[in-house]
Scaffold this motif. Sequence first.
Motif, PDB file in Angstrom:
ATOM      1  N   GLY A  51       0.833  -1.199   0.000  1.00  0.00           N
ATOM      2  CA  GLY A  51       0.000   0.000   0.000  1.00  0.00           C
ATOM      3  C   GLY A  51       0.868   1.249   0.000  1.00  0.00           C
ATOM      4  N   ASP A  61      -0.727   4.365   0.822  1.00  0.00           N
ATOM      5  CA  ASP A  61      -1.503   5.402   1.502  1.00  0.00           C
ATOM      6  C   ASP A  61      -0.689   6.061   2.618  1.00  0.00           C
ATOM      7  OD1 ASP A  61      -2.103   2.536   2.218  1.00  0.00           O
ATOM      8  OD2 ASP A  61      -2.797   3.503   4.040  1.00  0.00           O
ATOM      9  N   GLY A 114     -10.904  -5.969  -5.091  1.00  0.00           N
ATOM     10  CA  GLY A 114      -9.513  -5.682  -5.431  1.00  0.00           C
ATOM     11  C   GLY A 114      -8.906  -6.910  -6.061  1.00  0.00           C
ATOM     12  N   GLY A 125      -5.858  -6.972  -7.666  1.00  0.00           N
ATOM     13  CA  GLY A 125      -4.480  -6.633  -8.010  1.00  0.00           C
ATOM     14  C   GLY A 125      -3.569  -7.787  -7.653  1.00  0.00           C
ATOM     15  N   MET A 126      -2.341  -7.446  -7.299  1.00  0.00           N
ATOM     16  CA  MET A 126      -1.347  -8.478  -6.989  1.00  0.00           C
ATOM     17  C   MET A 126      -1.877  -9.442  -5.929  1.00  0.00           C
ATOM     18  SD  MET A 126       1.340  -8.471  -8.590  1.00  0.00           S
ATOM     19  CE  MET A 126       1.879  -7.422  -9.908  1.00  0.00           C
ATOM     20  N   TRP A 144     -13.913  -8.096  -7.767  1.00  0.00           N
ATOM     21  CA  TRP A 144     -14.371  -6.764  -8.184  1.00  0.00           C
ATOM     22  C   TRP A 144     -13.168  -5.835  -8.279  1.00  0.00           C
ATOM     23  CZ3 TRP A 144     -14.949  -1.983  -5.284  1.00  0.00           C
ATOM     24  CH2 TRP A 144     -15.708  -1.009  -5.954  1.00  0.00           C
ATOM     25  N   SER A 145     -13.060  -5.130  -9.389  1.00  0.00           N
ATOM     26  CA  SER A 145     -11.918  -4.231  -9.594  1.00  0.00           C
ATOM     27  C   SER A 145     -12.409  -2.957 -10.282  1.00  0.00           C
ATOM     28  CB  SER A 145     -10.846  -4.924 -10.444  1.00  0.00           C
ATOM     29  OG  SER A 145     -11.430  -5.390 -11.642  1.00  0.00           O
ATOM     30  N   ARG A 146     -11.481  -2.050 -10.530  1.00  0.00           N
ATOM     31  CA  ARG A 146     -11.881  -0.790 -11.169  1.00  0.00           C
ATOM     32  C   ARG A 146     -12.046  -1.022 -12.682  1.00  0.00           C
ATOM     33  NH1 ARG A 146      -9.205   5.025 -11.149  1.00  0.00           N
ATOM     34  NH2 ARG A 146      -7.333   3.882 -11.697  1.00  0.00           N
ATOM     35  N   SER A 147     -11.043  -1.691 -13.276  1.00  0.00           N
ATOM     36  CA  SER A 147     -11.115  -1.966 -14.719  1.00  0.00           C
ATOM     37  C   SER A 147     -11.514  -3.427 -14.940  1.00  0.00           C
ATOM     38  CB  SER A 147      -9.749  -1.685 -15.351  1.00  0.00           C
ATOM     39  OG  SER A 147      -8.763  -2.440 -14.682  1.00  0.00           O
ATOM     40  N   LYS A 173     -11.531  -7.310 -15.855  1.00  0.00           N
ATOM     41  CA  LYS A 173     -10.461  -8.324 -15.726  1.00  0.00           C
ATOM     42  C   LYS A 173     -10.962  -9.662 -16.248  1.00  0.00           C
ATOM     43  CE  LYS A 173      -7.417  -6.293 -12.770  1.00  0.00           C
ATOM     44  NZ  LYS A 173      -7.444  -5.034 -13.500  1.00  0.00           N
ATOM     45  N   PRO A 217      -6.770  -1.003  -2.395  1.00  0.00           N
ATOM     46  CA  PRO A 217      -5.921   0.067  -1.856  1.00  0.00           C
ATOM     47  C   PRO A 217      -6.819   1.130  -1.235  1.00  0.00           C
ATOM     48  CG  PRO A 217      -6.142   0.299  -4.231  1.00  0.00           C
ATOM     49  CD  PRO A 217      -6.912  -0.938  -3.855  1.00  0.00           C
ATOM     50  N   ALA A 253      -7.123  -5.101   4.194  1.00  0.00           N
ATOM     51  CA  ALA A 253      -6.576  -4.011   3.361  1.00  0.00           C
ATOM     52  C   ALA A 253      -6.208  -2.809   4.220  1.00  0.00           C
ATOM     53  CB  ALA A 253      -7.578  -3.663   2.274  1.00  0.00           C
ATOM     54  N   ASP A 294      -7.958  -7.022  10.214  1.00  0.00           N
ATOM     55  CA  ASP A 294      -6.507  -6.945  10.439  1.00  0.00           C
ATOM     56  C   ASP A 294      -6.038  -5.502  10.553  1.00  0.00           C
ATOM     57  OD1 ASP A 294      -3.845  -8.207  10.483  1.00  0.00           O
ATOM     58  OD2 ASP A 294      -3.555  -7.155   8.583  1.00  0.00           O
ATOM     59  N   ALA A 342      -1.245  -7.794  10.701  1.00  0.00           N
ATOM     60  CA  ALA A 342      -0.257  -8.860  10.536  1.00  0.00           C
ATOM     61  C   ALA A 342      -0.676  -9.846   9.457  1.00  0.00           C
ATOM     62  CB  ALA A 342      -0.093  -9.594  11.866  1.00  0.00           C
ATOM     63  N   ALA A 343      -1.646  -9.444   8.612  1.00  0.00           N
ATOM     64  CA  ALA A 343      -2.096 -10.372   7.567  1.00  0.00           C
ATOM     65  C   ALA A 343      -0.902 -10.807   6.730  1.00  0.00           C
ATOM     66  CB  ALA A 343      -3.157  -9.711   6.696  1.00  0.00           C
ATOM     67  N   TYR A 348      -2.876   4.642  -6.047  1.00  0.00           N
ATOM     68  CA  TYR A 348      -2.336   3.283  -5.920  1.00  0.00           C
ATOM     69  C   TYR A 348      -1.564   2.897  -7.177  1.00  0.00           C
ATOM     70  CZ  TYR A 348      -6.097   1.359  -8.942  1.00  0.00           C
ATOM     71  OH  TYR A 348      -6.943   1.069  -9.984  1.00  0.00           O
TER      72      TYR A 348
HETATM   73  P1  NAP Z   1      -2.851  -3.519  -6.330  1.00  0.00           P
HETATM   74  O1  NAP Z   1      -2.051  -4.536  -7.067  1.00  0.00           O
HETATM   75  O2  NAP Z   1      -2.603  -2.080  -6.581  1.00  0.00           O
HETATM   76  O3  NAP Z   1      -4.384  -3.863  -6.615  1.00  0.00           O
HETATM   77  C1  NAP Z   1      -5.405  -3.022  -6.271  1.00  0.00           C
HETATM   78  C2  NAP Z   1      -6.713  -3.561  -6.835  1.00  0.00           C
HETATM   79  O4  NAP Z   1      -7.790  -2.761  -6.340  1.00  0.00           O
HETATM   80  C3  NAP Z   1      -6.775  -3.495  -8.362  1.00  0.00           C
HETATM   81  O5  NAP Z   1      -7.422  -4.635  -8.871  1.00  0.00           O
HETATM   82  C4  NAP Z   1      -7.614  -2.259  -8.601  1.00  0.00           C
HETATM   83  O6  NAP Z   1      -8.360  -2.274  -9.811  1.00  0.00           O
HETATM   84  C5  NAP Z   1      -8.579  -2.333  -7.441  1.00  0.00           C
HETATM   85  N1  NAP Z   1      -9.178  -1.013  -7.188  1.00  0.00           N
HETATM   86  C6  NAP Z   1      -8.560   0.150  -6.895  1.00  0.00           C
HETATM   87  N2  NAP Z   1      -9.449   1.148  -6.777  1.00  0.00           N
HETATM   88  C7  NAP Z   1     -10.657   0.600  -7.019  1.00  0.00           C
HETATM   89  C8  NAP Z   1     -11.979   1.111  -7.072  1.00  0.00           C
HETATM   90  N3  NAP Z   1     -12.226   2.408  -6.856  1.00  0.00           N
HETATM   91  N4  NAP Z   1     -12.972   0.264  -7.359  1.00  0.00           N
HETATM   92  C9  NAP Z   1     -12.730  -1.045  -7.591  1.00  0.00           C
HETATM   93  N5  NAP Z   1     -11.505  -1.594  -7.561  1.00  0.00           N
HETATM   94  C10 NAP Z   1     -10.480  -0.790  -7.276  1.00  0.00           C
HETATM   95  O7  NAP Z   1      -2.698  -3.723  -4.758  1.00  0.00           O
HETATM   96  P2  NAP Z   1      -2.211  -5.012  -3.961  1.00  0.00           P
HETATM   97  O8  NAP Z   1      -0.735  -5.183  -4.057  1.00  0.00           O
HETATM   98  O9  NAP Z   1      -3.068  -6.159  -4.361  1.00  0.00           O
HETATM   99  O10 NAP Z   1      -2.545  -4.574  -2.471  1.00  0.00           O
HETATM  100  C11 NAP Z   1      -3.860  -4.234  -2.085  1.00  0.00           C
HETATM  101  C12 NAP Z   1      -3.864  -3.591  -0.710  1.00  0.00           C
HETATM  102  O11 NAP Z   1      -3.637  -4.561   0.307  1.00  0.00           O
HETATM  103  C13 NAP Z   1      -2.740  -2.583  -0.455  1.00  0.00           C
HETATM  104  O12 NAP Z   1      -3.050  -1.315  -1.019  1.00  0.00           O
HETATM  105  C14 NAP Z   1      -2.692  -2.518   1.060  1.00  0.00           C
HETATM  106  O13 NAP Z   1      -3.564  -1.517   1.519  1.00  0.00           O
HETATM  107  C15 NAP Z   1      -3.226  -3.888   1.489  1.00  0.00           C
HETATM  108  N6  NAP Z   1      -2.217  -4.707   2.174  1.00  0.00           N
HETATM  109  C16 NAP Z   1      -2.436  -5.059   3.465  1.00  0.00           C
HETATM  110  C17 NAP Z   1      -1.515  -5.860   4.121  1.00  0.00           C
HETATM  111  C18 NAP Z   1      -1.756  -6.307   5.532  1.00  0.00           C
HETATM  112  O14 NAP Z   1      -0.900  -6.914   6.136  1.00  0.00           O
HETATM  113  N7  NAP Z   1      -2.918  -6.061   6.071  1.00  0.00           N
HETATM  114  C19 NAP Z   1      -0.360  -6.298   3.463  1.00  0.00           C
HETATM  115  C20 NAP Z   1      -0.156  -5.903   2.152  1.00  0.00           C
HETATM  116  C21 NAP Z   1      -1.104  -5.100   1.509  1.00  0.00           C
HETATM  117  P3  NAP Z   1      -7.622  -2.251 -11.244  1.00  0.00           P
HETATM  118  O15 NAP Z   1      -6.955  -3.603 -11.347  1.00  0.00           O
HETATM  119  O16 NAP Z   1      -8.717  -2.091 -12.200  1.00  0.00           O
HETATM  120  O17 NAP Z   1      -6.637  -1.125 -11.192  1.00  0.00           O
END
Ligand code: NAP
Length: 312
Positions: free
Chosen positions: A72, A74, A143, A145-146, A165-168, A170, A199, A226, A251, A276-277, A312
Amino acid sequence: MALLFSSKNDDPERWRDVLAQELPDLDFRIWTPGGENIGDPADIEFALVWGPKKGALKAFPNLKAILSLGAGVDHLDGKDLPEGIPVARLVDPGLTRGMREYVIYWTIHYHRRFGEYAAATAAKTWQQLPQADTCNRRVGIMGLGMLGADAAMHLTALQFDVAGWSRSPKTIPGVTCYNGDDGLADFLGHTEILVCLLPLTPETTGIINTKTLAQLPEGAAIINAARGPHVVDDDLIQALDSGHIQGATLDVFHIEPLPSDHAFWDHPKINLTPHAASITTPETAVLPVAQNIRRVLAGQTPEPLVDMDAGY
Ligand code: NAP
Ligand code: GLV
């Protein structure tokens, strides 16, 4: 070539050691609150950070890239960053595996009703519950993403009925994909176990609220791995107390550590973990970080590049 390390959560000494193995010529400098001991600001070409002091990164005239210590971003505010310097998120197979485990563990917890068995054990009650098949259990990942796409694919391998569910738009084999505001209600209507891996952006803040919770079927469960502000806390408590939502695993929180007087601590339908996820581990995360430094030194952009306007 010097790198500035700034984080209250991550261990600088561990990072110094692992980076020294990958990049022996890297001069590793640790941020101190007064900015002392970092030497000549003109030496700093890279910043490896989590929550740097507001505006601090503007002090380095030769900065080439800002590398996030987490997935993240943010913790970074665009207004406080030097203009035109690329920012990269952390994508680390170790972090992805950790999140995969967390999501699968809690999904199975709700799917197999292990919370109910724990309560029955505490009451010394011997009672088998009906066992649902993964094929009939609808899991929805917000989300893709990765982390979200990885979790979705592994839940699919366990033969859960998975949607995302995502923004674009898939296409992920075996996953029913929804996108955008128009797809949200259908996605939620499909979801018995909701996993948030979005994110935190202005669009996603407060996305788990009275309206969206009501769009989930009766008895749905929530897993938020998240960011805390994705959830409107009072709305979630109300949905849990009404019985519409059967349970939540959280978490992440608006304020971390979660204040000791917060209602979540004692709520019988909430499971908590302390952000700690999936924790960034220097021993695996060093590889993508070092690779990004090499990319920038070779005149390329670091990856994946953050769109600071999108958040993001
Ligand atoms: P990422 O690769 O940037 O993926 C973000 C996903 O969210 C993408 O699929 C994106 O859509 C979607 N998204 C963003 N804005 C949106 C919206 N307005 N409506 C619908 N979908 C939306 O991020 P990531 O690497 O998977 O990580 C996700 C989040 O996990 C991080 O930002 C962080 O906050 C959290 N995280 C938490 C921990 C923990 O320990 N708790 C650890 C790591 C990460 P598109 O694909 O269309 O762009
Ligand atoms: C942890 O929360 C991260 O964003 O990597």
